[in-house]
Design an enzyme around this catalytic site. Sequence first.
Site, PDB file in Angstrom:
ATOM      1  N   ASP A 128      71.828  18.452  34.702  1.00  0.00           N
ATOM      2  CA  ASP A 128      71.329  19.987  34.304  1.00  0.00           C
ATOM      3  C   ASP A 128      71.935  20.244  32.607  1.00  0.00           C
ATOM      4  OD1 ASP A 128      73.990  19.941  34.948  1.00  0.00           O
ATOM      5  OD2 ASP A 128      73.817  22.179  35.465  1.00  0.00           O
ATOM      6  N   ASP A 131      74.197  14.907  31.366  1.00  0.00           N
ATOM      7  CA  ASP A 131      73.983  14.988  33.007  1.00  0.00           C
ATOM      8  C   ASP A 131      72.717  15.821  33.256  1.00  0.00           C
ATOM      9  OD1 ASP A 131      74.950  17.623  32.577  1.00  0.00           O
ATOM     10  OD2 ASP A 131      75.891  17.623  34.323  1.00  0.00           O
ATOM     11  N   SER A 155      74.015  19.322  39.302  1.00  0.00           N
ATOM     12  CA  SER A 155      74.568  19.250  38.181  1.00  0.00           C
ATOM     13  C   SER A 155      74.766  17.414  38.092  1.00  0.00           C
ATOM     14  CB  SER A 155      76.113  19.550  37.976  1.00  0.00           C
ATOM     15  OG  SER A 155      76.690  19.427  36.846  1.00  0.00           O
ATOM     16  N   ASP A 161      74.587  20.068  30.993  1.00  0.00           N
ATOM     17  CA  ASP A 161      75.789  20.968  30.401  1.00  0.00           C
ATOM     18  C   ASP A 161      76.795  20.087  29.953  1.00  0.00           C
ATOM     19  OD1 ASP A 161      76.446  20.391  33.021  1.00  0.00           O
ATOM     20  OD2 ASP A 161      76.648  22.637  33.470  1.00  0.00           O
TER      21      ASP A 161
HETATM   22 MG    MG Z   1      76.125  19.888  34.895  1.00  0.00          MG
END
Ligand code: MG
Length: 446
Positions: free
Chosen positions: A242, A240, A97, A244
Amino acid sequence: MSRLMASVSGVRGIWGEGMDPSAAMEFAARFGLFQKRGKIVVGRDSRVTGPVLHHAVVAGLTGVGCDVVDLGIVSTPTVLLAVEDSDAAGGIGITASHNPAQWNAMKFVDSNGLFLYPERAKAFLESASESIDWCGWNEVGSVHTDSRATDRHIAKILSIPYIDVQAIQKKRYKVVIDAVNGAGGLIVPRLLRKLNCEVIELNCQPTGHFAHEPEPLNKNLKQLEEAVREHGADIGFAVDPDVDRLAIVSEKGNAIGEEFTLLIASKYVLAKKPGPVATNLSSSMASEDIAAEFGVPVYRTKVGEINVGVTMIEKNAAIGGEGNGGVICPEVHTTRDAPAGIALVLSAMAEGEMEISGLTDEIPRYHFAKDKIEVDSGRLDLIMQKALAGFADHKIDRTDGIKVLGDKHWIHIRKSGTEPIIRVYVEAQTPEEASRLCKDTIQRLT
Ligand code: MG
């Protein structure tokens, strides 16, 4: 010493200090067994250690007999959606993340396309003590590639029934996207081009060499602010690694703060489709103000994305998410999804004929302060008891730690899940009041 951290949100660690191919293979094999050797979807962000850990994960899964669907580099919400929309038994996202580049992690997805519910995650982690029952030589799983998951994800976002795709397309917005060289570079520019935006790509090569600190906090968005000003763009988006979490830079070139992403999206969605809102206890109380405009309730949950998602399903929420830029649009799926957030924000601008700074100004503005107390782990509970006694004459929510509810302010005191630390979060009407309340609370407890 291994410093791999295993919690209900997954398994994470620094490469070589707990996170390595053998750990990844072992956890993947155990997850394959936990999901009864069913088909598992695997995707990863762009981290440099992604390919090696991906091979290890695939080895672990196929070694216990799971077939693998390999999505390659994709956003975390894309992994979740691919699991939900298929007959897969689960999924693994290989991503740390917003953590720095030397970190990597595995997030475990259940067959419904949501992260493992806390009680399932606990059961899974407990299974880690059992030995791995590798499958027979003629039962090993196979690997199939699915290169269309991102396209399906984008199509689902564009089919959110209440967004006006044509209204956005007509505006031909000039948009700068900073994907910090994470997975976002492979989805966000494509979504924006479908929306007929003029796209300026910043750090959109998925190399895993993050161009700046990867968490989309205001302090990390200087380059994006500059690019928005330089190009005279209508808006800047930061995600970010990834994808989300979503942060916004206004047409004036100012980062507006992650809290505003969910608030702007909520206001737009509730006007279209009034219904309950769900968010965690540490997100802004502006959610209550916005919900009140539409006569709908706000449900507050424990911190942790899955808790928000579960509550959204239970309460049939219209919108939800987290103040860290995590927008959950249930028309797409019940998990944080930055590309979905982008579509909602652009639709709000286009339909409202508003600039992003105008939409931001409509949101009630509060101020946060946060600090932490470092203590011996043996004293953590003692301090929490002290907090409870110290605020006995206040209204208290004990859903997650201790949240002291005042009139237009709150103080949230909770133990960290991973370190011997007590965190104190405060939200109030002025920055001075927030920092005073935070300081007072720390003094009371130490
Ligand atoms: Mg993330």
